[in-house]
Design an enzyme around this catalytic site. Structure first.
Site, mmCIF file in Angstrom:
data_model
loop_
_atom_site.group_PDB
_atom_site.id
_atom_site.type_symbol
_atom_site.label_atom_id
_atom_site.label_comp_id
_atom_site.label_asym_id
_atom_site.label_seq_id
_atom_site.Cartn_x
_atom_site.Cartn_y
_atom_site.Cartn_z
ATOM 1 C CG HIS A 101 -1.733 -1.019 1.597
ATOM 2 N ND1 HIS A 101 -1.315 -2.133 2.251
ATOM 3 C CD2 HIS A 101 -3.062 -1.178 1.374
ATOM 4 C CE1 HIS A 101 -2.354 -2.955 2.419
ATOM 5 N NE2 HIS A 101 -3.424 -2.402 1.899
ATOM 6 C CG ASP A 104 1.805 -0.933 3.393
ATOM 7 O OD1 ASP A 104 1.096 -0.559 4.334
ATOM 8 O OD2 ASP A 104 1.420 -1.723 2.500
HETATM 9 C C1 XLS Z 1 -7.570 -6.463 4.445
HETATM 10 C C2 XLS Z 1 -7.123 -6.685 3.087
HETATM 11 C C3 XLS Z 1 -6.016 -5.780 2.598
HETATM 12 C C4 XLS Z 1 -5.883 -5.837 1.101
HETATM 13 C C5 XLS Z 1 -5.084 -4.736 0.512
HETATM 14 O O1 XLS Z 1 -8.293 -7.267 5.022
HETATM 15 O O2 XLS Z 1 -6.763 -8.030 2.977
HETATM 16 O O3 XLS Z 1 -4.825 -6.072 3.230
HETATM 17 O O4 XLS Z 1 -5.340 -7.061 0.675
HETATM 18 O O5 XLS Z 1 -5.593 -3.505 0.816
#
Ligand code: XLS
Ligand code: CA
Ligand code: CA
Length: 439
Positions: A101, A104
């Site tokens: 993301h 991140d």
């Molecule tokens: C949350 C999601 C997230 C997505 C990406 O539950 O899994 O991590 O994979 O935003």
């Protein structure tokens, strides 16, 4: 350059008899299974968020995990250190891809302008590290759910300013994903859902979500981003009712809003079980609809009702997942992204290695079992036989649309003494077991 995992050498395949916990027992990247190597089949990816920034925080406790790459007072220094740790980890683990993301990778600044500038700067760092190591970006995404400005949603917020802000972040995340050669771009709904209909304009929110996605498709075309767009379904958490509930809901949404030619689906195992489905069910439904794009590889805990994001270790599940993926002709340009975190108590750096080894071995073993199952053709033969009545006679006429209720009514009058063969579930389960145990 600082070495963050000095005690750990590259993890290599040593086979099931080795007993070395810092070696692969089943994942042998160059081993050919059917028409591809394991590496080509599995397309493993590391999730930047859990692996690098996860701190073991839960509702009842603060961070149990302190990573050395996060110990900087300047958040940009931490972001650079984190990137170095990420690539060292991927190299040591032999993981070819990563996903992230925006937040991140780079910290949010005091203003949107600063946030976007931080991202541009870190994208350069990532680009250099990718060039040095040959690692690749499976997908990028924007986090439109953590900051309080997204408390009522992003594209589905009642505030048009939040919609615009979210658009700016997706614009930048798309640019960076393109710049880094990302093969996919993911939209997970985050807070795109609602808590109560007493304060919600459901129709406007759904229409706005579709508008937002159309804008992303248009912008991708404008900048020449050719990666695959993916939607990741999840039924609940953080909102009570998420708009992208499950594969069936997403397929319907994409068709309703004329987005189906632009999107495939990223299926997460733990989200499937939260929706009351098996992982295999979601993969199958996506596969038969031509939208199986990528996988977030993890597992939940059936005794707990939330998104535990554990590393996938259940070989039954990985076998049945690979059974679908092989029949899909693979996942490329998607992959198997470990959207999984070590438990709060597994706080040492070495646990990150044990966890990924467990997941990679479980999928490698699942791949071999699924390949063996498919090669034998035992399930497919049984299924073909089970539905054979649709290949001739009245069944063929039904399938070809040559009969209606009138003709079938007349036919049934003459054929109302029906005997049915067994569904043989237990036999088929033992066949599956045999392939899992012997492949
Ligand atoms: C949350 C999601 C997230 C997505 C990406 O539950 O899994 O991590 O994979 O935003
Ligand atoms: Ca996920
Ligand atoms: Ca999850």
């Amino acid at each position: 350059m600082t070495v963050y995992f000095p005690e750990i050498d590259k993890i290599v395949y040593e086979g099931p008899k080795s007993g070395n916990p810092l070696a692969f027992s089943y994942y042998d990247p160059q081993k050919v299974v059917g028409d591809k190597t394991m590496e080509e089949h599995l397309r493993f990816s590391m999730a930047y968020w859990h692996t690098l920034t996860g701190q073991g925080v839960d509702m009842f406790g603060s961070a149990s995990i302190q990573r050395p790459w996060e110990q900087f007072s300047d958040p940009m220094e931490a972001a650079k250190a984190r990137a170095c740790a990420a690539f060292e980890f991927m190299e040591k683990m032999q993981i070819p891809y990563y996903c992230f993301h925006d937040v991140d990778a780079a910290p949010e600044g005091a203003t949107l302008k600063e946030t976007l500038a931080n991202l541009d700067q870190i994208a350069e760092t990532l680009k250099d590290l990718m060039a040095k190591t040959g690692k690749k970006l499976l997908w990028g995404t924007a986090n439109l759910f953590s900051h309080p400005r997204f408390m009522h949603g992003a594209a589905t917020s009642p505030s048009a300013d939040v919609f615009a802000y979210a658009a700016a972040r997706v614009k930048k995340a798309l640019e960076i994903t393109k710049e880094l050669g990302g093969e996919n771009y993911v939209f997970w709904g985050g807070r795109e859902g609602y808590e109560t209909l007493l304060n919600t304009d459901l129709k406007l929110e759904l229409d706005n979500l579709a508008r937002f996605l159309h804008m992303a498709v248009d912008y991708a075309q404008e900048i020449g981003f050719t990666g695959q767009f993916l939607i990741e379904p999840k039924p609940k958490e953080p909102t009570k009712h998420q708009y992208d509930f499950d594969v069936a809901t997403v397929v319907g949404f994409l068709k309703t809003y004329d987005l189906d030619q632009h999107f495939k689906i990223n299926i997460e195992a733990n989200h499937a079980t939260l929706a009351g489905h098996t992982f295999q069910h979601e993969l199958r439904l996506a596969r038969i609809n031509g939208v199986l794009g990528s996988v977030d590889a993890n597992q939940g805990d059936k005794l707990l009702g939330w998104d535990t994001d554990q590393f996938p270790t259940n070989i039954y599940t990985t076998t049945l997942a690979m059974y679908e993926i092989l029949q899909n002709g693979g996942l490329a340009p998607g992959g198997l992204n470990f959207d999984a975190k070590v438990r709060r108590g597994s706080h040492e750096a070495v646990d990150l290695f044990y966890a990924h080894i467990a997941g990679m071995d479980a999928f490698a073993r699942g791949l071999e079992a699924a390949h063996s199952l498919l090669l034998s053709g035992e399930l497919e033969e049984f299924i073909a036989e089970r539905y054979a009545s649709y290949t001739s006679g009245v069944g063929e006429q039904i399938v070809k649309g040559q009969v209606g209720l009138k003709e079938l009514g007349a036919y049934a009058l003459e054929h109302d003494q029906i005997t049915l063969p067994s569904g043989r579930q237990e036999l088929l389960e033992s066949i599956l077991n045999r392939h899992i145990l012997q492949a």
